[in-house]
Scaffold this motif. Structure first.
Motif, short mmCIF file in Angstrom:
data_model
loop_
_atom_site.label_atom_id
_atom_site.label_comp_id
_atom_site.label_asym_id
_atom_site.label_seq_id
_atom_site.Cartn_x
_atom_site.Cartn_y
_atom_site.Cartn_z
N TRP A 45 -2.70 5.58 -1.37
CA TRP A 45 -3.42 4.34 -1.07
C TRP A 45 -3.63 3.45 -2.28
CZ3 TRP A 45 -2.68 3.34 3.63
CH2 TRP A 45 -2.65 4.36 4.59
N GLN A 52 -10.60 6.77 2.68
CA GLN A 52 -10.82 6.51 1.26
C GLN A 52 -12.32 6.37 1.00
OE1 GLN A 52 -7.98 3.54 -0.58
NE2 GLN A 52 -7.63 3.05 1.59
N THR A 97 -6.26 9.32 5.83
CA THR A 97 -6.46 7.87 5.86
C THR A 97 -7.87 7.46 5.43
OG1 THR A 97 -7.06 7.94 8.20
CG2 THR A 97 -4.74 7.58 7.67
N ALA A 129 0.85 -1.19 0.00
CA ALA A 129 0.00 0.00 0.00
C ALA A 129 0.89 1.24 0.00
CB ALA A 129 -0.90 0.00 1.22
N SER A 134 -6.51 1.29 4.90
CA SER A 134 -5.98 2.50 5.55
C SER A 134 -6.56 2.73 6.93
CB SER A 134 -6.26 3.72 4.67
OG SER A 134 -7.65 3.87 4.42
N HIS A 138 1.39 4.74 1.02
CA HIS A 138 0.72 5.41 2.13
C HIS A 138 0.96 6.91 2.21
CE1 HIS A 138 4.80 5.05 3.62
NE2 HIS A 138 4.52 5.90 4.59
#
Length: 389
Positions: free
Chosen positions: A285, A310, A308, A230, A324, A232
């Motif tokens: 992400w 989505q 964080t 992922a 996330s 980030h």
């Protein structure tokens, strides 16, 4: 008296032309009283000094130093110099709540100044609030050490949410420390809040704490190095830059599935200076597949707050998603993010070189989905997906 060449002398004057004094004795001073007369002060405080000199006093200066923990002190700082009696100051606690020490320095008209190195007075402005810590990485517990005192109620607050609190009726207590693990790399607002009921006053100490990401690019027992990763960070990057960030070696790959064309995009590291293939865009992400030849553990700094949350509208079919959220869930609870009956969720198990799968509403493998895990969903219809937050 003057005399000329003829022997004429002036008469002695009735008074001296000038008067001078000789003084090599330093004056002295000491803090004699404070008001209110108490160690803990919750308002401005009147400090009085009693100076003396053998001839003529010129001025008296009040100095202070400050500490958050009653251990590590600032340099001595001049608060104010007074040139006439009364020798008192209204001290305003300019550095805020904490611990203060004081002394006064007197100077006479001859320029003699007393010397001091030790405090004459100690005061505290309630309620001291301070903590120490070490810089952490995600998923590793960190100890926040409480160095406050005299609180009757203490809270630890992270990003506006109270994670621990305790009351102390007597106002004295051992350190109320916090051990906490951050599962997601980010910049967190960590606050210690203290309150003293006697003074009816509170205080806070806040740190914006960057938590690094620590993770492993691994090999299976059969030396298969397919890692779903992922991305980030909060800024868009590309495959070449991510390859550098992950410190990939010669012969290693980065792939990303293009859901629009339904094809894979790939970049291969030919050598230290040449990369061949698609230098595709990578957004926060996104899921990338990193294929390595040897395992390694990486630590990546975070320099800005990461979003964080989505929120996506996904059409029927296959989609790659990264987790996330800072808490893990089971595959059978995948409806929490918006999946419905008939939808599938998959996760690659590198160590067993196999895919785990669960069909929501039917059956399958019950597996954990943890922070930074990558999953594949196969949707039976359009879904509104929300992960993290």
């Amino acid at each position: 008296m003057a005399e000329d060449n003829a022997g004429n002398k002036e008469s002695a004057p009735a008074t001296a032309d000038e008067i001078a004094g000789y003084d090599i004795t330093s004056p002295t001073s000491s803090i004699s009283s404070i008001y209110p007369d108490a160690y803990w002060q919750n308002q401005t405080t009147n400090i009085t000094s009693t100076p003396s000199d053998n001839l003529e006093l010129k001025q008296v200066s009040l100095y202070y130093r400050f500490s958050l923990d009653n251990s590590t002190w600032s340099d001595w700082t001049l608060f104010e110099t007074i040139s006439s009696s009364p020798w008192n100051w209204t001290f305003t606690f300019p550095d805020g709540m904490g611990y203060y020490q004081f002394y006064t320095i007197a100077t006479d008209s001859a320029g003699n100044t007393e010397t001091k190195t030790m405090a004459e007075l100690e005061l505290g402005k309630p309620i001291p609030c301070y903590f120490t810590y070490s810089y952490p990485v995600n998923k590793q517990p960190i100890l926040f050490t409480d160095i406050s005192s005299i609180s009757t109620h203490t809270k630890w607050i992270i990003d506006g949410i109270t994670v621990a609190e305790q009351t102390f009726p007597n106002g004295t207590h051992s350190p109320f420390n916090l051990t906490y693990a951050f599962n997601i790399s980010n910049i967190y607002n960590v606050t210690l809040w203290v309150y003293n009921e006697t003074f009816d006053i509170s205080n806070t100490y806040t740190v914006n704490l960057p938590v690094k990401r620590n993770f492993t690019l691994d090999l299976s027992p059969n030396h298969i190095g397919i890692n779903y990763v992922a991305y980030h960070l909060n800024t868009t990057t590309n495959a070449s830059a991510l390859m550098d960030l992950l410190n990939l070696n010669k012969g290693e790959w980065i792939h990303k599935f293009n859901e629009t064309s339904n094809k894979w995009m790939s970049l291969w590291k030919y050598n230290d200076t040449v990369k061949l293939g698609d230098n595709f865009e990578i957004n926060p992400w996104d899921v990338v597949v990193v294929v390595i030849s040897n395992s390694r553990t990486l630590t990546i700094d975070v320099t800005e707050k990461v979003n964080t949350t989505q929120t996506k509208v996904l059409q029927k079919g296959y989609h790659y998603l990264s987790w996330s959220d800072d808490t893990k869930i089971l595959s059978c609870d995948i409806d929490e993010i918006g999946l419905q009956s008939g939808d599938w969720v998959f996760k690659y198990d590198l160590q067993n070189e196999t895919w785990l799968s669960y069909n929501f509403g039917l059956s399958g493998d019950i597996f954990e989905i943890e922070p930074y895990d990558c999953i594949v969903v196969n949707l039976a219809d359009t879904r509104n997906i929300v992960i993290g937050g």
